[in-house]
Design a protein around this motif. Structure first.
Motif, PDB file in Angstrom:
ATOM      1  N   ALA A   1       4.813  -1.125  -7.435  1.00 46.61           N
ATOM      2  CA  ALA A   1       5.245  -1.373  -6.058  1.00 46.61           C
ATOM      3  C   ALA A   1       4.802  -0.249  -5.124  1.00 46.61           C
ATOM      4  O   ALA A   1       4.344  -0.505  -4.001  1.00 46.61           O
ATOM      5  CB  ALA A   1       6.760  -1.539  -6.010  1.00 46.61           C
ATOM      6  N   THR A   2       4.926   0.998  -5.571  1.00 47.39           N
ATOM      7  CA  THR A   2       4.557   2.128  -4.709  1.00 47.39           C
ATOM      8  C   THR A   2       3.063   2.139  -4.434  1.00 47.39           C
ATOM      9  O   THR A   2       2.619   2.300  -3.282  1.00 47.39           O
ATOM     10  CB  THR A   2       4.987   3.452  -5.357  1.00 47.39           C
ATOM     11  N   LEU A   3       2.264   1.981  -5.478  1.00 46.18           N
ATOM     12  CA  LEU A   3       0.808   1.987  -5.294  1.00 46.18           C
ATOM     13  C   LEU A   3       0.357   0.794  -4.469  1.00 46.18           C
ATOM     14  O   LEU A   3      -0.589   0.897  -3.667  1.00 46.18           O
ATOM     15  CB  LEU A   3       0.108   2.005  -6.645  1.00 46.18           C
ATOM     16  N   ALA A   4       1.032  -0.347  -4.635  1.00 49.42           N
ATOM     17  CA  ALA A   4       0.688  -1.522  -3.835  1.00 49.42           C
ATOM     18  C   ALA A   4       0.980  -1.266  -2.352  1.00 49.42           C
ATOM     19  O   ALA A   4       0.193  -1.642  -1.470  1.00 49.42           O
ATOM     20  CB  ALA A   4       1.464  -2.745  -4.329  1.00 49.42           C
ATOM     21  N   ARG A   5       2.116  -0.639  -2.081  1.00 49.14           N
ATOM     22  CA  ARG A   5       2.449  -0.311  -0.685  1.00 49.14           C
ATOM     23  C   ARG A   5       1.417   0.635  -0.088  1.00 49.14           C
ATOM     24  O   ARG A   5       0.947   0.445   1.040  1.00 49.14           O
ATOM     25  CB  ARG A   5       3.844   0.315  -0.635  1.00 49.14           C
ATOM     26  N   LEU A   6       1.051   1.664  -0.836  1.00 50.05           N
ATOM     27  CA  LEU A   6       0.079   2.631  -0.344  1.00 50.05           C
ATOM     28  C   LEU A   6      -1.300   1.995  -0.218  1.00 50.05           C
ATOM     29  O   LEU A   6      -2.062   2.326   0.706  1.00 50.05           O
ATOM     30  CB  LEU A   6       0.027   3.844  -1.278  1.00 50.05           C
ATOM     31  N   ASN A   7      -1.624   1.090  -1.134  1.00 54.30           N
ATOM     32  CA  ASN A   7      -2.900   0.390  -1.074  1.00 54.30           C
ATOM     33  C   ASN A   7      -3.019  -0.373   0.234  1.00 54.30           C
ATOM     34  O   ASN A   7      -4.053  -0.327   0.922  1.00 54.30           O
ATOM     35  CB  ASN A   7      -3.005  -0.560  -2.269  1.00 54.30           C
ATOM     36  N   ALA A   8      -1.940  -1.044   0.622  1.00 55.09           N
ATOM     37  CA  ALA A   8      -1.950  -1.792   1.877  1.00 55.09           C
ATOM     38  C   ALA A   8      -2.037  -0.863   3.079  1.00 55.09           C
ATOM     39  O   ALA A   8      -2.719  -1.164   4.071  1.00 55.09           O
ATOM     40  CB  ALA A   8      -0.694  -2.663   1.964  1.00 55.09           C
ATOM     41  N   ALA A   9      -1.368   0.278   2.992  1.00 54.91           N
ATOM     42  CA  ALA A   9      -1.363   1.224   4.117  1.00 54.91           C
ATOM     43  C   ALA A   9      -2.698   1.925   4.290  1.00 54.91           C
ATOM     44  O   ALA A   9      -2.985   2.446   5.375  1.00 54.91           O
ATOM     45  CB  ALA A   9      -0.257   2.262   3.917  1.00 54.91           C
ATOM     46  N   LEU A  10      -3.518   1.970   3.239  1.00 50.72           N
ATOM     47  CA  LEU A  10      -4.794   2.680   3.314  1.00 50.72           C
ATOM     48  C   LEU A  10      -5.831   1.956   4.157  1.00 50.72           C
ATOM     49  O   LEU A  10      -6.824   2.565   4.563  1.00 50.72           O
ATOM     50  CB  LEU A  10      -5.374   2.874   1.902  1.00 50.72           C
ATOM     51  N   GLY A  11      -5.635   0.674   4.390  1.00 44.77           N
ATOM     52  CA  GLY A  11      -6.652  -0.081   5.115  1.00 44.77           C
ATOM     53  C   GLY A  11      -6.909   0.522   6.486  1.00 44.77           C
ATOM     54  O   GLY A  11      -6.019   0.552   7.344  1.00 44.77           O
ATOM     55  N   PRO A  12      -8.127   1.017   6.737  1.00 47.92           N
ATOM     56  CA  PRO A  12      -8.402   1.650   8.033  1.00 47.92           C
ATOM     57  C   PRO A  12      -8.408   0.613   9.148  1.00 47.92           C
ATOM     58  O   PRO A  12      -8.754  -0.555   8.921  1.00 47.92           O
ATOM     59  CB  PRO A  12      -9.794   2.252   7.836  1.00 47.92           C
ATOM     60  N   PRO A  13      -8.029   0.977  10.367  1.00 51.02           N
ATOM     61  CA  PRO A  13      -8.074   0.036  11.494  1.00 51.02           C
ATOM     62  C   PRO A  13      -9.520  -0.406  11.743  1.00 51.02           C
ATOM     63  O   PRO A  13     -10.359   0.405  12.161  1.00 51.02           O
ATOM     64  CB  PRO A  13      -7.521   0.859  12.666  1.00 51.02           C
TER      65      PRO A  13
END
Length: 877
Positions: A393-405
């Motif tokens: 869950a943590t890595l999935a959340r961070l994975n989603a947050a990493l997407g650059p604008p």
């Protein structure tokens, strides 16, 4: 006033700025220098070691002290002033002096202080740079609001406890560089708060906070933020008021961040942070002092370094959140060698948050904007690795947050050239075709330069002077240069401009016309570039908050990957953190010292349980490792609740919500506090605050006063921890009499650090073993320290005599005052007193063989003997 008597329009303008910015050192742009006048000039000269001159005289003959620094080096000097704790208002010329009518208009363009600076050259490193506002109130618990304007992170909350101690504890992990305070308490209480802040945060700039202003609710980087209390809202408002003057552009982008799950954290007050040496060594003057952060910091990004430091000083206090962080670390550990590939890619990411803050504050440079573009491109490839790590869950959340604008990446890609100049003056800022106005002006410049080269060739052919060349300097502009042997061939349309050692320099109508075209095209290009640059920054500014979020994700991934890397390379184990009341560690190792000692470090167990064995009294010789053992226990708890794996064979830790320590020996003579008073104050704070979820580590309580007073205090402290507080506690002591008390407490036990005695002295084994010891081997340590042999011999004689007379082991007796009356006689080498016959006679009574009547009669006889002995001549009443 800042001046010293002289009055001119320029000085009057300077005084007007000083009046609007009281308490600031004003740097006033005058030509190629930033000048200061009057008292500011004296201060600048003293602090920066620059020359103090004078301006004037004016009409009255008065002269004004003046000191300045070159404008091109102002960042260097600003950095030195900020590090010394000064707040600086930078006042620039906001109109061209060439077109100004009268005095050039000047305005303050930025305010720089330790907590509001964003320029990398002034910050001096990637560490957090926190600005804090505190509200101390008689209406209830105090509140704090803390922001790092360089990363956009905003934290707020209530104090950890009542009074100034609770506020200091709450902000201690932040180590703010600048503190604003407000208090509605009586003056003496407010003064005490400021004094406490100055003692605890000696390098911070501290001043009264401005009045609070209304502000919009802070955006939250995470779950919806609860409505803050009135005092928290006031702290936020005071901080916003300060930032609206110093960094107004940054305020809309700031993000509210939680300190932990539900804002719950393991509370580490300032003393505990210092005693455990988590971020800074206890002795700041010792360059070799290793800290937990220093030994754990193998991060590869600036954001990761800040995140790791924050996690270690703000460990979690929620078992679900701790387990989630550990799960992520476990997944990364299982990636094996592929983990280093992730870390290598992360290492290519620049400090995105700092760049975003400089964009918002309009202090960004062209190379940094290019680094932002390139860094966001790198991040586009990281999600695939995190997806391969498996479901988490943590890595999935961070994975989603990493997407650059994507819009921002597209904008920067279309605007900036692939290869950027080192500075804005070394080349063009924009990609061809991005800014038509700039392209037109640059095209005219290139055309004029081509015509200039053709003019040089034309004049060479027409005059026959093959060495004729076109040159340029800032004083005379463009010129033809002809060496002396060819001066006779100079054509009549050349006009002389300058004579140099081996040549003459000339101009012509054609050359002057080309020079005008070049100057106009360059000015047009510069103006068009500057206008488009401001437009571009405005467009990028809309994405600042998104970049902040991406940067936070980078920091978390880097910190998690660092935990995983350390677990892999050092063989650490995953600890279990649960809601139990236990603390069980098998073969635990000190996370800092073991890295220096290697296999020589001796691991030890820890076993505490709030129900059955919550209190451990630790004895052993000096240098046997008692303090090391206690710090080891504290650091392992910190690491486990920060989410890291730990150096041990096994670890299970019942959640700790507060960790208290009392170690070292300090005084505060300036406040009239002896070392013992400081110790007692700290112990008192611990006993007031600790509860059954606390871990308490106390080193030699009561050692700063007389033996029996100290023993009594240590005894009472131990019993209070056991009976009233219920905290898991370790107390190290040289009062061996305390071990007797332990035997009467159901949830306490003794242990000691073992030594081995031999013909050449003792060997410290550093191994924790059950039971107590009655030896401290202080003279052995004194010998190691190099005390003279004569002193050691006398000490050994006195020790043998004290032990023979029972002084060293005497426990305090009711009515015994300061101890046996023969103590001083033994120390002076006098004859020991004769035995007490009354005591011997009392000790020989066999109560089991006496009837009640016989016992009563015998007691009356002994009482009469005692009265007779008391009234005998020579005995005290």
């Amino acid at each position: 006033m800042a001046t010293a008597g002289a009055s001119t329009p320029l000085i009057d303008q300077y005084e007007g700025v000083k009046a609007r910015y009281p308490g600031h050192l004003v740097l006033f742009r005058v030509g190629d220098f930033y000048e200061t006048f009057g008292d500011d000039a004296r201060l600048l000269s003293r602090e920066l070691d620059v020359v103090l001159t004078a301006r004037g005289p004016d009409a009255t003959g008065a002269r004004t002290p003046m000191a300045g620094v070159p404008y091109h080096a102002v960042e260097t000097y600003l950095g030195r002033l900020v590090r010394k704790g000064y707040k600086v208002a930078v006042c620039d010329q906001v109109e061209d002096p060439k077109v100004a009518k009268g005095l050039v208009r000047r305005e303050v363009t930025r305010v720089v202080s330790p907590g509001t600076v964003v320029e990398e050259r002034i910050l001096g490193g990637p560490d957090h740079s926190f600005l804090a506002a505190l509200v101390d109130s008689a209406r209830g618990p105090g509140a704090y609001s803390v922001v790092d304007v360089t990363t956009g992170e905003w934290f707020h909350g209530t104090a950890d406890g009542p009074g100034s101690e609770g506020l200091l504890s709450a902000i201690a992990p932040f180590q703010p560089r600048e503190i604003l305070w407000a208090s509605d308490r009586p003056r003496e209480r407010a003064d005490a708060l400021v004094a406490a802040l100055r003692r605890e945060f000696r390098s911070a700039r501290i001043e009264a906070a401005p009045a609070a202003v209304a502000h919009e609710t802070l955006r939250s980087d995470g779950p919806a933020d609860r409505a803050p209390s009135d005092r928290v809202g006031e702290a936020d408002g005071r901080l916003v008021a300060y930032l609206q003057v110093a960094q107004p552009r940054l305020v809309p982008h700031l993000l509210r961040v939680a300190r932990g799950a539900g804002d719950r954290r393991l509370v580490l007050d300032a003393k505990t942070l210092r005693h455990l040496e988590i971020r800074h060594p206890m002795n700041p003057d010792d360059p070799t002092g290793a800290t937990l952060f220093e030994r754990w910091d193998e991060t590869v990004t600036a954001a990761g370094k800040r995140t790791l430091a924050f996690w270690l000083t703000n460990p979690l206090a929620d078992v679900v959140a701790i387990a989630a962080r550990q799960d992520a670390v476990q997944r990364l550990v299982e990636q094996g060698a592929a983990l280093e590939g992730l870390r290598a890619e992360l290492g290519r990411v620049p400090d995105l948050a700092r760049i975003a803050s400089r964009i918002a504050g309009r202090r960004v440079r062209l190379p940094e904007l290019g680094s932002l573009r390139d860094g966001l491109r790198v991040l586009a490839g990281l999600p695939s690795f995190l997806e391969r790590s498996g479901p988490d869950a943590t890595l999935a959340r961070l994975n989603a947050a990493l997407g650059p604008p994507e819009e921002l990446v597209a904008l920067l890609t279309s605007a900036l050239p692939d290869v950027l100049p080192a500075t804005e003056d070394d080349g063009e800022r924009f990609r061809a075709g991005h800014a038509p106005e700039v392209d037109v002006a640059r095209g005219e410049e290139r055309t004029a330069l081509a015509e200039l080269a053709e003019l040089e060739r034309t004049e060479q052919r027409s005059t026959g002077i093959k060495t004729l060349k076109v040159g340029y300097n800032q004083v005379f502009g463009y010129y033809f240069e002809v060496t002396r042997p060819h001066l006779a061939r100079v054509p009549p349309h050349f006009r002389r401009r300058q004579t140099v050692a081996q040549a003459e320099r000339f101009t012509s109508d054609a050359l002057e016309a080309l020079e005008r075209r070049l100057r106009e095209s360059r000015e047009a290009a510069r103006a068009a570039e500057e206008a488009r640059w401001e437009e571009l920054l405005g467009e990028v500014d809309r994405h600042v908050a998104a970049v902040y979020r991406v940067a936070r994700a980078v920091g978390e991934i880097d910190a998690l990957a660092t935990f995983a890397h350390l677990a892999q390379s050092r063989g650490y184990v995953r600890p279990t953190v649960d809601d139990s009341s236990g603390l069980l560690i098998r073969d635990g190792r000190h996370p800092v010292l073991e890295l220096g000692l290697g296999e020589r470090f001796v691991p030890n167990d820890v076993e505490l349980d709030a129900a059955t064995s919550r209190l451990l009294v630790l004895t052993g010789p000096n240098m046997s490792g008692k303090s090391t053992y206690m710090r080891q226990v504290g650091l392992l708890v910190v690491l486990a609740q920060a989410g890291s794996f730990v150096p041990a064979r096994f670890a299970r830790i019942g959640l700790v919500t507060q960790l208290f320590t009392r170690m070292g020996f300090t005084d505060e003579i300036g406040r009239g506090k002896s070392s013992f008073m400081v110790e007692m104050t700290e112990v008192a704070e611990i006993l007031r605050s600790a509860d059954d979820r606390s871990l308490v580590l106390l080193d030699e309580v009561g050692r700063g006063t007389s033996t029996f007073d100290g023993l009594a205090i240590a005894w009472a402290t131990l019993r209070h921890l056991h009976d009233a507080t219920g905290a898991r506690s370790i107390l190290a002591t040289h009062y061996h009499q305390l071990t007797e008390l332990v035997r009467s407490l159901p949830a306490a036990r003794n242990a000691h650090l073992a030594v081995r005695e031999g013909p050449d002295g003792i060997v410290f084994l550093h191994r924790l073993v059950p039971g107590s010891t009655d030896r401290s081997y202080g003279i052995h340590v004194a010998r190691l320290a190099g005390l003279p042999e004569g002193v050691l011999a006398e000490a050994e004689r006195l020790l043998r005599q004290l032990e023979a007379e029972g002084v060293a082991g005497a426990a305090p007796r009711r009515g015994a005052g300061r101890g046996p009356k023969y103590t001083q006689a033994v120390l002076l080498g006098e004859t020991a007193p004769t035995p007490d016959p009354l005591r011997d006679e009392l000790g020989a009574i066999d109560l089991d063989r006496m009837t009640p009547i016989e016992a009563h009669r015998r007691l009356g006889e002994l009482r009469e003997k005692a009265r007779t002995a008391r009234d005998a001549p020579g005995n005290p009443p």
